[in-house]
Design a protein around this motif. Structure first.
Motif, mmCIF file in Angstrom:
data_model
loop_
_atom_site.group_PDB
_atom_site.id
_atom_site.type_symbol
_atom_site.label_atom_id
_atom_site.label_comp_id
_atom_site.label_asym_id
_atom_site.label_seq_id
_atom_site.Cartn_x
_atom_site.Cartn_y
_atom_site.Cartn_z
ATOM 1 N N ALA A 1 0.823 -1.212 0.000
ATOM 2 C CA ALA A 1 0.000 0.000 0.000
ATOM 3 C C ALA A 1 0.851 1.255 0.000
ATOM 4 N N LYS A 2 0.328 2.266 -0.673
ATOM 5 C CA LYS A 2 0.962 3.593 -0.715
ATOM 6 C C LYS A 2 -0.083 4.622 -0.295
ATOM 7 N N LEU B 1 -6.728 3.195 -2.429
ATOM 8 C CA LEU B 1 -8.036 2.848 -1.872
ATOM 9 C C LEU B 1 -7.955 1.492 -1.180
ATOM 10 N N ALA B 2 -8.734 1.339 -0.129
ATOM 11 C CA ALA B 2 -8.738 0.087 0.616
ATOM 12 C C ALA B 2 -10.123 -0.200 1.161
ATOM 13 N N ALA B 3 -10.400 -1.474 1.321
ATOM 14 C CA ALA B 3 -11.607 -1.903 2.032
ATOM 15 C C ALA B 3 -11.184 -2.163 3.470
ATOM 16 N N ILE B 4 -11.937 -1.623 4.411
ATOM 17 C CA ILE B 4 -11.552 -1.800 5.812
ATOM 18 C C ILE B 4 -12.696 -2.397 6.618
ATOM 19 N N GLN B 5 -12.299 -3.159 7.608
ATOM 20 C CA GLN B 5 -13.228 -3.797 8.544
ATOM 21 C C GLN B 5 -13.021 -3.079 9.881
ATOM 22 N N VAL B 6 -13.893 -2.141 10.188
ATOM 23 C CA VAL B 6 -13.705 -1.295 11.371
ATOM 24 C C VAL B 6 -13.740 -2.124 12.648
ATOM 25 N N VAL B 7 -14.648 -3.089 12.693
ATOM 26 C CA VAL B 7 -14.775 -3.971 13.857
ATOM 27 C C VAL B 7 -14.261 -5.347 13.474
ATOM 28 N N ALA C 1 -12.161 3.161 2.173
ATOM 29 C CA ALA C 1 -11.296 4.130 2.854
ATOM 30 C C ALA C 1 -10.085 4.409 1.972
ATOM 31 N N LYS C 2 -9.291 5.406 2.396
ATOM 32 C CA LYS C 2 -8.084 5.764 1.661
ATOM 33 C C LYS C 2 -6.890 5.691 2.605
ATOM 34 N N VAL C 3 -5.810 5.090 2.112
ATOM 35 C CA VAL C 3 -4.605 4.930 2.928
ATOM 36 C C VAL C 3 -3.923 6.289 3.135
ATOM 37 N N ILE C 4 -3.634 6.589 4.395
ATOM 38 C CA ILE C 4 -2.836 7.775 4.726
ATOM 39 C C ILE C 4 -1.380 7.356 4.933
ATOM 40 N N SER D 1 -8.335 7.162 6.071
ATOM 41 C CA SER D 1 -9.433 8.123 6.171
ATOM 42 C C SER D 1 -10.674 7.544 5.518
ATOM 43 N N ASP D 2 -11.832 7.818 6.108
ATOM 44 C CA ASP D 2 -13.112 7.354 5.572
ATOM 45 C C ASP D 2 -13.372 8.065 4.241
ATOM 46 N N GLU D 3 -13.804 7.307 3.223
ATOM 47 C CA GLU D 3 -14.077 7.892 1.914
ATOM 48 C C GLU D 3 -15.468 8.513 1.834
ATOM 49 N N ASP D 4 -16.260 8.368 2.871
ATOM 50 C CA ASP D 4 -17.571 9.027 2.917
ATOM 51 C C ASP D 4 -17.338 10.536 2.997
#
Length: 291
Positions: free
Chosen positions: A158-159, A163-169, A178-181, A193-196
């Motif tokens: 990742a850079k 873009l990434a799919a994340i599992q918050v829980v 989400a987007k990788v920081i 960061s949330d992409e919303d």
């Protein structure tokens, strides 16, 4: 080689691995107990030998030689006073039988320890060979998946701004976009960061809860995937209805049917999803429908 054939072959080859490792560990445990008992016997024998040697030394009768120097009476009960050499004293206190027993115990303890080390090295070699074979097979499988377009980009590559799919829980069926920081390779932690557009949330998540998107360029009709539902940032299960297509500008999209997305007439309509908003169904993921 199909996936089932590969898995069956690999499982068959490693099927005996747990029993082999368990057997070796149990053998090492038995050797350890035997070695510990022998080491204790050796220690006690050495201690007894030293005690007896000290007692013999204490029995020596001190006296003066003819020229007035300190000495002892002749070893063995004679009346002559001499100044014994180190070799003579060593011969006097030595118990040859006990000494030989100590030497034998030392050799046995060393032999037991070497056997334990040999079994440990054998166990390591068995596991190491299996791991190397798995690494080799995974590399071949990765090459195969890349040729079929089924390879998912590893999270370690990742850079920032990926873009990434994340599992918050953890272990939740819910995945969001989400987007990788940043990504700390040492700790494996992501900052995203949330992409919303209406959210300013920042997430700190481990690699196990992050799937970096990308690397999927070949999909076939009927393939099951996770895709971002239009006008949302949430992933839902969907079935591919037509292969990916390129559009002007360099982007690509795929047409899908989302699970449980039928209208009031029971008809499920095609929906176009950007290919960069698609991922393979995560390992162990449960079905996640629109309901």
């Amino acid at each position: 080689m199909g996936e089932e054939t590969y898995l069956e072959s690999f499982i068959e080859q490693i099927n005996t691995l747990p029993s082999e490792v368990k057997r070796n560990l149990e053998l090492m445990k038995d050797l350890d107990k035997t070695c510990a008992a022998m080491a204790e016997e050796l220690r006690q024998s050495q201690q007894d030998y030293v005690v007896r040697a000290e007692e013999k030394m204490m029995q020596l009768e001190l006296a003066e030689t003819k020229d007035g120097k300190p000495g002892v009476k002749v070893l063995g009960g004679g009346k002559e006073v001499i100044l014994p050499t180190t070799e003579e004293l060593s011969s006097y206190i030595r118990d040859q039988a006990a000494f030989q027993r100590i030497r034998n115990l030392e050799e046995d303890v060393v032999q037991q320890s070497e056997e334990k080390v040999a079994i440990a090295e054998q166990t390591y070699a068995i596991v190491d060979a299996t791991v190397k074979r798995l690494d080799h097979d995974l590399a071949k499988m990765e090459t195969l998946l890349k040729t079929t377009g089924e390879f998912q980009v590893a999270s370690g590559s990742a850079k920032p701004n990926d873009l990434a799919a994340i599992q918050v829980v953890p272990n939740s069926p819910d995945w969001i976009l989400a987007k990788v920081i940043s990504h700390d390779l040492e700790s494996g932690m992501y900052r995203l960061s949330d992409e919303d557009v209406e959210s300013n949330k920042i997430f700190h998540l481990p690699e196990s809860q992050v799937v970096v998107l990308g690397g999927i360029d070949k999909l076939s009709r009927g393939d099951l995937i996770y895709a971002v539902y239009p006008d949302t940032t949430s992933f839902y299960q969907a079935g591919v209805t037509s292969p990916p297509k390129r559009v002007s500008g360099g982007g690509s999209f795929v047409t899908v049917h989302f699970v449980d997305d039928a209208d009031e007439h029971g008809i499920t309509h095609d929906k176009a999803v950007l290919l960069k908003h698609v991922m393979r169904i995560p390992y162990g993921a449960s079905m996640h429908s629109m309901q």
